[in-house]
Design a protein around this motif. Structure first.
Motif, PDB file in Angstrom:
ATOM      1  N   THR B 151     -31.775   4.574 -12.367  1.00  0.00           N
ATOM      2  CA  THR B 151     -30.549   5.111 -11.465  1.00  0.00           C
ATOM      3  C   THR B 151     -29.259   4.367 -11.849  1.00  0.00           C
ATOM      4  N   TYR B 152     -28.106   5.196 -11.881  1.00  0.00           N
ATOM      5  CA  TYR B 152     -26.881   4.470 -12.042  1.00  0.00           C
ATOM      6  C   TYR B 152     -25.892   5.335 -11.398  1.00  0.00           C
ATOM      7  N   GLY B 153     -24.513   4.834 -10.879  1.00  0.00           N
ATOM      8  CA  GLY B 153     -23.753   5.588 -10.403  1.00  0.00           C
ATOM      9  C   GLY B 153     -22.367   5.551 -11.052  1.00  0.00           C
ATOM     10  N   ASP B 154     -21.752   6.583 -10.993  1.00  0.00           N
ATOM     11  CA  ASP B 154     -20.278   6.355 -11.746  1.00  0.00           C
ATOM     12  C   ASP B 154     -19.181   7.312 -11.010  1.00  0.00           C
ATOM     13  N   LEU B 155     -17.960   6.888 -11.161  1.00  0.00           N
ATOM     14  CA  LEU B 155     -16.900   7.645 -10.457  1.00  0.00           C
ATOM     15  C   LEU B 155     -15.600   7.812 -11.491  1.00  0.00           C
ATOM     16  N   ILE B 156     -15.265   8.927 -11.805  1.00  0.00           N
ATOM     17  CA  ILE B 156     -13.901   9.093 -12.576  1.00  0.00           C
ATOM     18  C   ILE B 156     -12.812   9.569 -11.879  1.00  0.00           C
ATOM     19  N   ILE B 157     -11.916   8.756 -11.702  1.00  0.00           N
ATOM     20  CA  ILE B 157     -10.567   9.237 -10.850  1.00  0.00           C
ATOM     21  C   ILE B 157      -9.539   9.423 -11.841  1.00  0.00           C
ATOM     22  N   PRO B 158      -9.171  10.795 -12.365  1.00  0.00           N
ATOM     23  CA  PRO B 158      -8.293  10.942 -13.131  1.00  0.00           C
ATOM     24  C   PRO B 158      -6.997  10.918 -12.863  1.00  0.00           C
ATOM     25  N   GLY B 159      -6.248  10.117 -13.954  1.00  0.00           N
ATOM     26  CA  GLY B 159      -4.852   9.805 -13.591  1.00  0.00           C
ATOM     27  C   GLY B 159      -3.816  10.835 -14.474  1.00  0.00           C
ATOM     28  N   GLU B 160      -2.660  10.395 -14.555  1.00  0.00           N
ATOM     29  CA  GLU B 160      -1.567  11.443 -15.275  1.00  0.00           C
ATOM     30  C   GLU B 160      -1.873  11.678 -16.734  1.00  0.00           C
ATOM     31  N   THR B 161      -2.863  10.603 -17.403  1.00  0.00           N
ATOM     32  CA  THR B 161      -3.107  10.862 -18.705  1.00  0.00           C
ATOM     33  C   THR B 161      -4.725  10.674 -18.673  1.00  0.00           C
ATOM     34  N   GLU B 162      -5.200  10.985 -20.081  1.00  0.00           N
ATOM     35  CA  GLU B 162      -6.655  10.821 -20.366  1.00  0.00           C
ATOM     36  C   GLU B 162      -7.093   9.320 -20.757  1.00  0.00           C
ATOM     37  N   GLU B 163      -6.185   8.461 -20.979  1.00  0.00           N
ATOM     38  CA  GLU B 163      -6.501   7.307 -21.243  1.00  0.00           C
ATOM     39  C   GLU B 163      -7.042   6.669 -20.002  1.00  0.00           C
ATOM     40  N   GLU B 164      -7.898   5.597 -20.521  1.00  0.00           N
ATOM     41  CA  GLU B 164      -8.822   5.410 -19.270  1.00  0.00           C
ATOM     42  C   GLU B 164      -8.979   3.643 -19.223  1.00  0.00           C
ATOM     43  N   ILE B 165      -9.263   3.137 -17.904  1.00  0.00           N
ATOM     44  CA  ILE B 165      -9.262   1.787 -17.671  1.00  0.00           C
ATOM     45  C   ILE B 165     -10.757   1.892 -16.967  1.00  0.00           C
ATOM     46  N   LEU B 166     -11.648   1.054 -17.781  1.00  0.00           N
ATOM     47  CA  LEU B 166     -12.984   0.908 -17.066  1.00  0.00           C
ATOM     48  C   LEU B 166     -13.393  -0.360 -16.531  1.00  0.00           C
ATOM     49  N   PHE B 167     -14.099  -0.269 -15.121  1.00  0.00           N
ATOM     50  CA  PHE B 167     -14.592  -1.337 -14.327  1.00  0.00           C
ATOM     51  C   PHE B 167     -16.062  -0.970 -14.357  1.00  0.00           C
ATOM     52  N   SER B 168     -16.728  -2.084 -14.654  1.00  0.00           N
ATOM     53  CA  SER B 168     -18.174  -1.834 -14.569  1.00  0.00           C
ATOM     54  C   SER B 168     -18.831  -3.084 -13.948  1.00  0.00           C
ATOM     55  N   THR B 169     -19.921  -2.860 -13.138  1.00  0.00           N
ATOM     56  CA  THR B 169     -20.690  -3.958 -12.422  1.00  0.00           C
ATOM     57  C   THR B 169     -22.161  -3.563 -12.344  1.00  0.00           C
ATOM     58  N   TYR B 170     -23.096  -4.537 -11.896  1.00  0.00           N
ATOM     59  CA  TYR B 170     -24.506  -4.100 -11.788  1.00  0.00           C
ATOM     60  C   TYR B 170     -24.904  -4.384 -10.565  1.00  0.00           C
ATOM     61  N   LEU B 171     -25.838  -3.784 -10.167  1.00  0.00           N
ATOM     62  CA  LEU B 171     -26.703  -3.696  -8.788  1.00  0.00           C
ATOM     63  C   LEU B 171     -28.123  -3.754  -9.114  1.00  0.00           C
ATOM     64  N   CYS B 172     -28.460  -4.546 -10.092  1.00  0.00           N
ATOM     65  CA  CYS B 172     -30.199  -4.778 -10.209  1.00  0.00           C
ATOM     66  C   CYS B 172     -30.662  -5.928  -9.769  1.00  0.00           C
ATOM     67  N   HIS B 173     -29.877  -6.970  -9.373  1.00  0.00           N
ATOM     68  CA  HIS B 173     -30.253  -8.248  -9.059  1.00  0.00           C
ATOM     69  C   HIS B 173     -30.923  -8.263  -7.555  1.00  0.00           C
ATOM     70  N   PRO B 174     -31.877  -8.849  -7.233  1.00  0.00           N
ATOM     71  CA  PRO B 174     -32.283  -8.889  -5.800  1.00  0.00           C
ATOM     72  C   PRO B 174     -31.487  -9.759  -4.959  1.00  0.00           C
ATOM     73  N   SER B 175     -32.150 -10.312  -3.983  1.00  0.00           N
ATOM     74  CA  SER B 175     -31.263 -11.328  -3.096  1.00  0.00           C
ATOM     75  C   SER B 175     -30.541 -12.240  -3.841  1.00  0.00           C
ATOM     76  N   MET B 176     -29.437 -11.838  -4.311  1.00  0.00           N
ATOM     77  CA  MET B 176     -28.525 -13.035  -4.823  1.00  0.00           C
ATOM     78  C   MET B 176     -26.993 -12.536  -4.418  1.00  0.00           C
ATOM     79  N   ALA B 177     -26.212 -13.262  -4.162  1.00  0.00           N
ATOM     80  CA  ALA B 177     -25.023 -12.831  -3.539  1.00  0.00           C
ATOM     81  C   ALA B 177     -23.749 -12.710  -4.623  1.00  0.00           C
ATOM     82  N   ASN B 178     -23.603 -14.346  -5.542  1.00  0.00           N
ATOM     83  CA  ASN B 178     -22.534 -14.086  -5.980  1.00  0.00           C
ATOM     84  C   ASN B 178     -22.973 -13.067  -7.376  1.00  0.00           C
TER      85      ASN B 178
END
Lengths: 420, 420, 420
Positions: B151-178
């Motif tokens: 499973t994964y999730g993504d969200l693309i928020i269109p801007g004035e141009t097609e040029e993209e800035i990417l942010f990526s993070t992961y959600l696969c670790h169990p009970s760890m906070a940082n």
């Protein structure tokens, strides 16, 4: 040089007016070939407009009983530069609002101007300001601020090519010695030096102008030629004291002017100071500005804004000396000689040449130190057509003054040729 | 941000399974626009294959009398990640071979997984392991390892141009906070920030995926668009503690992402730490891998694998704080604002402009410190069309946050234009 | 290697003559494939001319009563190299003018020559010179200086391609061990090493010549092929002592030879010494000279002219050792192996490959140190087609010897391909 500076010291100069003209005419007594140009008030020069012409013949602050507090005849620094005229009795409170001092140097009178905003004022030492105790004072400023013209001088000495070296200095400061009578008097001596050469490759352009508005005016009238021809340029400012030598780099520190002055200072005075373009402050600001972008650096001994006497009455004839001026002149002569000899050189033979048969080598092969033969061999090793004499000097760590005579010897032996 | 992390903390997550889905759905309560994708077990993604789906509902080690030694309900770290199911009475000797501890931190339970090699096991503190003295133990692992999906999730928020800035993070670790609830919760806040902007130049792509296999899966499905459009990207990991800030460089440390994050950290927190790509470890490994080669860097506070609590039970809710998360968020907002304003600028006039007539200059010329006027003049000096706002900030040593307002002022005065 | 040097040590060699021939023939007993070339006196070689051939069979200084002061049979260093013949009774004063000593090392006999200026002379220790107290002496030099030829040897071992690696050393020094019998004997061993390889990509060119005039002669006859084919070259000189390792850089320190030797030394002996081309002194002078410009560096242990025994009788068989020679040989073998494997490599898959399914990864994911897997992953990260194996080694800080086996493993797994 020192005597010429001393003669011009008392004159009240500003960015326009008769003080500037008078000073330039004194210089023309020595170099009559300098052309004088007058640009009328109101002329548009790039983003700027030539302001009214300012002249000041006297003035001061007096007690009601006529006693002098300060007077223009003591030093013209007492009157705020570009001050509007005034002749009025005013309260101490009002007066104080028009007095400029430099509290961190309480004995010295600061040099202050207001070129583009009309106001009146006086400069004095912080100590003297503290003694103002009368209720009322008589203030007099005998100035005029009227349409006239901005004055500058220039001289172009043609060389074998149209490629130009620029020297520029300014003559708009009143009674201050290092900043800035040192620049004009060293520049006069450099003109005499170029005139004394039997031939020279470069065309030399010398500019005497008021700072900022003057160099902008000059550029607005000469930019096309200067963009096409200028190979290196030097703004001379604060070149009369004995303390150090300084370069103010061009924006990217990568022009021929940066390279040659850095190279000369490296050997002449290894402790010299480098200032990035972020520390600019004189006419390199205009010569290097966006859209102009000439290969120009600033040359100083103690750099403006970095020595305590800067822009105060302590920047007087005691701060500069014949020796200080001569040192700056010597550096610029080395710069000129390096530039005149600055070609890419290439060896004419493959492999090392046999120096011995030309009398250029040790006859006996035993251990030797780093001597004339080593320098010659190192020169040869990098004379591959890709390096100019400044590059070779930087690589092998030998001053260009030395390399020029070696280069001549190699050319005499047909071992070296100029490339491109 | 802290509360959201606290809510998700107890859930048992892995690279596949319901824990990941449940966590992503909690995030969708805040950002319902996030798209959820499911990729079936067995799907080929570049060189990899989606593994079986793993779910675990309980388990532990018990004495024969039923007394608990460790139990999943205390912390899900006790069960080896991707452990096969088990329900058996075994000898102490056999058990010990399936126990993982971290001897250099004897009080903490390590976080261990075996995604691609089937095995079963438990994690506990070294101290607890030393107390195992019974002859036999009852081991229970209530897990399933069966075909399902990643499973994964993504969200693309269109801007004035097609040029993209990417942010990526992961959600696969169990009970760890940082490492790693801090990344997802900061990313949620960044989505809200972008959604709050009235307009933005760039299109923003936000990815929540399992680490490694997740980003590989994501890339295998989106690489064409991402190669074409991505201008800069940031992997958010370990962004919740208070200790420092860190950048993990791209392979050659020369992308826009390297430049902008370095620039922001330089002013925001000069003691920040730089790690070369040799110290990579999160999904920048995939985004920067050969054949992918996106302009992506890692952003951390204390970097993964460099702080003592990393991958242990001590990476808990006490290690992160609202202030720690906010600090990371603030840096990323500065990064976004800088990127949005990052054009090459050029002055519209030749020579320095006359700032005075536009109210942008000191009225009186006396010595000044490095102030607003100096910054503006320095900006102007390097706005030659070759530098973007990050270059100018780096050259003149002033944060982009400051330069953006100056740039706006200059554009208002028609002194500046965008190039190209 | 040491025994071969010991055998050649007593022979009186010079840039021409039978000592050089005899020594080369001893080497040919081991490597019979070496070609011998004779170039007649008077032949023009670039800017130089082959000089007369010099041979010396004896001589010395004697008291009038026949007692020996110094004699050629004690050490051939006593006769000035290229000395003209002499048999005469002369005054002490005249004699002293023809004696060469090294005052800063009063016990040692210096090595002195006069190749291109006819003169006669003797070398002795400064101490011995101080004892000369007779009024007259009998001086005898049994030499001939007559038209003959200059001798050199070379061997070209063809590889799979015409691209060449050059090794060059000189055999013109008389009884001195490190400088220069070490170079020839290490080169003999390198020839045997190349001959032992089942296949090799590069063609190897080995040159044994007199210094300076010999390499100039060699280049004048082979420059066209060498310019076309040479990829890297190494001048072997002073490679027999135990003290350190040194590189003498090419003029711009940017050739493949600089890169590979620097890389190998960095890992083999991190305290190695770098000398810029300004410190050159052996045949890299010719190979790197303007118009020749081959990618050649010098390789030494203690560099010529930098150790106290240099060019004196103390540079004897005690200064070199089997271990010293072996160390230099080992470095050159690493250089050869690196060059043979030095291609640009590129990963064949997008994203990181799944190493686990190929048995190249840890089965368990827990914290790991910097191990074999890390090295492999770092290799992969920079195998993007732009880096050769030296680049990758420099970037990731792992010796090429290690990377070669990793590269082979990746190629076996079809994860890596050679580019271009």
């Amino acid at each position: 040089m020192y005597d010429l500076a001393a003669r011009m010291f008392p004159i009240c100069r500003s960015i326009t007016g008769n003080g500037f003209r008078e000073s330039l005419n004194i210089i023309r007594e020595i170099i009559p070939e300098i052309d004088i140009h007058e640009v009328p008030t109101g002329t548009q020069v790039f983003d700027w407009t030539i302001p009214n012409e300012w002249n000041c013949s006297g003035g001061g602050i007096y007690r009601i009983n006529g006693e002098k507090v300060v007077d223009f005849s003591d030093t013209n620094l007492h009157i705020l530069g570009y001050s509007t005229p005034k002749d009025e009795i005013i309260s101490r409170d009002e007066l104080v609002e028009h007095i400029y001092t430099q509290p961190d140097q309480p004995d010295w009178i600061p040099y202050v101007t207001s070129y583009y905003k009309e106001r009146w004022g006086f400069c004095m030492s912080e100590k003297q300001k503290q003694t103002l105790s009368e209720e009322k004072y008589h203030v007099v400023i005998k100035s005029t601020l009227e349409p006239g013209s901005l004055t500058y001088g220039d001289l172009i000495i043609p060389g074998e090519t149209e490629e130009e070296i620029l020297f520029s200095t300014y003559l708009c400061h009143p009674s201050m010695a290092n900043n800035e009578l040192s620049g004009p008097v060293v520049q006069v001596e450099l003109i005499k030096y170029i005139q004394s050469l039997s031939k020279h490759r470069y065309t030399y352009r010398f500019v005497f102008c008021p700072e900022t508005i003057g160099s902008i005016t000059y550029l607005s009238r000469n930019i096309e030629t200067m963009k096409k021809n200028t190979k290196a340029g030097f703004v001379l400012s604060c070149v009369g004291d004995n303390r150090t030598y300084s370069i103010v780099e061009s924006p990217y520190a990568n022009t021929l002017a940066d390279r040659v002055l850095t190279n000369v200072l490296r050997f002449h005075y290894p402790e010299y100071k480098r200032y990035s373009f972020l520390k600019r402050g004189s006419d390199e600001r205009q010569y290097c500005s966006v859209g102009i972008e000439l290969p120009v650096v600033g040359f100083c001994r103690s750099k403006y804004a970095e020595y305590p006497e800067y822009h105060t009455s302590a920047d007087n004839m005691d701060l500069i000396s014949p020796k200080g001026l001569q040192g700056a002149f010597d550096v610029m002569v080395k710069v000129i000689d390096t530039l005149e000899n600055n070609y890419n050189y290439r060896m004419t033979c493959k492999g090392e040449p046999q120096l011995g048969k030309r009398g250029l080598y040790h006859e006996i092969s035993q251990k030797h130190g780093y001597d004339e033969v080593s320098i010659l061999q190192d020169f040869i090793s990098y004379a591959d057509g890709n390096n100019d004499i400044i590059d070779i000097s930087d690589i092998i760590g030998v001053p260009t003054t030395k390399l020029i005579s070696i280069k001549d010897k190699l050319i005499d032996n047909e071992l070296l040729e100029i490339v491109g």
